[in-house]
Design an enzyme around this catalytic site. Sequence first.
Site, PDB file in Angstrom:
ATOM      1  N   HIS A  25      50.109  54.263  52.169  1.00 34.79           N
ATOM      2  CA  HIS A  25      51.179  53.744  53.032  1.00 34.79           C
ATOM      3  C   HIS A  25      52.077  52.811  52.227  1.00 34.79           C
ATOM      4  O   HIS A  25      52.859  52.055  52.790  1.00 34.79           O
ATOM      5  CB  HIS A  25      50.574  53.031  54.249  1.00 34.79           C
ATOM      6  CG  HIS A  25      49.930  53.978  55.226  1.00 34.79           C
ATOM      7  ND1 HIS A  25      48.655  54.469  55.053  1.00 34.79           N
ATOM      8  CD2 HIS A  25      50.400  54.549  56.365  1.00 34.79           C
ATOM      9  CE1 HIS A  25      48.370  55.294  56.056  1.00 34.79           C
ATOM     10  NE2 HIS A  25      49.408  55.350  56.867  1.00 34.79           N
ATOM     11  N   ASN A  26      51.932  52.835  50.909  1.00 35.55           N
ATOM     12  CA  ASN A  26      52.739  51.990  50.019  1.00 35.55           C
ATOM     13  C   ASN A  26      53.853  52.870  49.423  1.00 35.55           C
ATOM     14  O   ASN A  26      53.572  53.820  48.679  1.00 35.55           O
ATOM     15  CB  ASN A  26      51.807  51.443  48.924  1.00 35.55           C
ATOM     16  CG  ASN A  26      52.533  50.610  47.875  1.00 35.55           C
ATOM     17  OD1 ASN A  26      53.639  50.930  47.476  1.00 35.55           O
ATOM     18  ND2 ASN A  26      51.881  49.552  47.411  1.00 35.55           N
ATOM     19  N   ASP A  85      43.599  53.577  44.597  1.00 32.42           N
ATOM     20  CA  ASP A  85      43.355  52.163  44.849  1.00 32.42           C
ATOM     21  C   ASP A  85      43.562  51.449  43.523  1.00 32.42           C
ATOM     22  O   ASP A  85      43.038  51.867  42.488  1.00 32.42           O
ATOM     23  CB  ASP A  85      41.968  51.879  45.409  1.00 32.42           C
ATOM     24  CG  ASP A  85      41.957  50.497  46.059  1.00 32.42           C
ATOM     25  OD1 ASP A  85      42.598  50.331  47.108  1.00 32.42           O
ATOM     26  OD2 ASP A  85      41.352  49.565  45.497  1.00 32.42           O
ATOM     27  N   PHE A 171      57.476  48.065  41.843  1.00 30.26           N
ATOM     28  CA  PHE A 171      57.010  47.443  43.082  1.00 30.26           C
ATOM     29  C   PHE A 171      55.903  46.445  42.729  1.00 30.26           C
ATOM     30  O   PHE A 171      55.501  46.308  41.562  1.00 30.26           O
ATOM     31  CB  PHE A 171      56.508  48.508  44.076  1.00 30.26           C
ATOM     32  CG  PHE A 171      55.300  49.278  43.593  1.00 30.26           C
ATOM     33  CD1 PHE A 171      55.445  50.343  42.725  1.00 30.26           C
ATOM     34  CD2 PHE A 171      54.011  48.921  43.994  1.00 30.26           C
ATOM     35  CE1 PHE A 171      54.339  51.052  42.266  1.00 30.26           C
ATOM     36  CE2 PHE A 171      52.903  49.619  43.550  1.00 30.26           C
ATOM     37  CZ  PHE A 171      53.070  50.687  42.685  1.00 30.26           C
ATOM     38  N   LYS A 194      57.733  53.818  32.761  1.00 30.57           N
ATOM     39  CA  LYS A 194      56.460  53.216  33.189  1.00 30.57           C
ATOM     40  C   LYS A 194      55.327  54.251  33.146  1.00 30.57           C
ATOM     41  O   LYS A 194      54.217  53.942  32.726  1.00 30.57           O
ATOM     42  CB  LYS A 194      56.622  52.631  34.597  1.00 30.57           C
ATOM     43  CG  LYS A 194      55.353  52.021  35.159  1.00 30.57           C
ATOM     44  CD  LYS A 194      55.565  51.442  36.552  1.00 30.57           C
ATOM     45  CE  LYS A 194      54.236  51.111  37.214  1.00 30.57           C
ATOM     46  NZ  LYS A 194      54.365  50.656  38.604  1.00 30.57           N
ATOM     47  N   HIS A 206      48.679  52.407  34.316  1.00 31.78           N
ATOM     48  CA  HIS A 206      47.316  52.688  34.770  1.00 31.78           C
ATOM     49  C   HIS A 206      47.268  53.954  35.616  1.00 31.78           C
ATOM     50  O   HIS A 206      46.394  54.784  35.486  1.00 31.78           O
ATOM     51  CB  HIS A 206      46.796  51.475  35.550  1.00 31.78           C
ATOM     52  CG  HIS A 206      47.787  50.962  36.579  1.00 31.78           C
ATOM     53  ND1 HIS A 206      49.087  50.676  36.272  1.00 31.78           N
ATOM     54  CD2 HIS A 206      47.674  50.706  37.911  1.00 31.78           C
ATOM     55  CE1 HIS A 206      49.736  50.256  37.348  1.00 31.78           C
ATOM     56  NE2 HIS A 206      48.894  50.267  38.361  1.00 31.78           N
ATOM     57  N   ARG A 207      48.295  54.118  36.485  1.00 32.85           N
ATOM     58  CA  ARG A 207      48.291  55.277  37.397  1.00 32.85           C
ATOM     59  C   ARG A 207      48.554  56.564  36.607  1.00 32.85           C
ATOM     60  O   ARG A 207      47.908  57.586  36.852  1.00 32.85           O
ATOM     61  CB  ARG A 207      49.368  55.042  38.471  1.00 32.85           C
ATOM     62  CG  ARG A 207      49.378  56.043  39.606  1.00 32.85           C
ATOM     63  CD  ARG A 207      50.159  55.512  40.801  1.00 32.85           C
ATOM     64  NE  ARG A 207      49.545  54.303  41.333  1.00 32.85           N
ATOM     65  CZ  ARG A 207      50.045  53.068  41.171  1.00 32.85           C
ATOM     66  NH1 ARG A 207      51.172  52.883  40.516  1.00 32.85           N
ATOM     67  NH2 ARG A 207      49.406  52.017  41.662  1.00 32.85           N
TER      68      ARG A 207
END
Length: 220
Positions: A25-26, A85, A171, A194, A206-207
């Site tokens: 939901h982000n 997460d 963000f 990024k 990281h993602r």
Amino acid sequence: MSDEASSNGSSQHRRIAGRLVIATHNGGKLAEMRELLAPHGIEAVSAGELGLPEPEETGETFHANARLKAVAAANAARLPSFADDSGIVVDALGGGPGIFSARWAGPTKDFSVAMARIERLLQERGATTPEQRKAHFVSALCVAWPDGHVEEVEARTDGTLVWPPRGSNGFGYDPMFLPDGFDRTFGEMTSIEKHGLPPLGLGLSHRARAFIKLAEICLD
Ligand code: ITT
């Protein structure tokens, strides 16, 4: 769900194909997760678009919360679901905010408040040199299927916290995070920079780094 169904308990990885729910939901994460999936031709729909509820994050690790979110969405939508997460882990704060990174922004999700809180705590501890201001981002990714199978990966990116925050891209904590080896914060980078994927690099955020691991086991 049995551990045998998990990627950790089995060498049988499952391919991601067809429709996939992005269980976040982000909005910032959603945009990045869509961008990461796009080259693989995966049709993705978000939890928000499906009106899925936001589960309570009761896990004690990034890994546990990613699994909880992916499994909740997979059960609710009856579709494979992809959750992230993540959070920022600050050495001088004993690993905080860590899994509480979103919660430090409060109910209004104001990350200028969350960043100011980190900075205040660093100042209270006399953390002024880059060495005293080390931090890393962590991303735990989980894909869960309605039949209980899950695939899980995790990755991190190390860096230093700067003050004042720099840049308005990205963000969350991006404007205060300077990844090691770079002179611009994540907030000063485009999302493409990024991610840092080939041909720009071998994965920077990281993602993106976690996604590379997921792609190796679950995507063409
Ligand atoms: P969902 O659970 O719905 O996915 P959330 O924002 O609550 O959204 P998390 O519980 O994983 O997600 O919280 C992670 C927080 O850590 C997130 O709100 C960001 O503020 C921060 N964060 C994670 N990855 C980040 C990144 O790439 N850049 C900046 N901040 C990040």
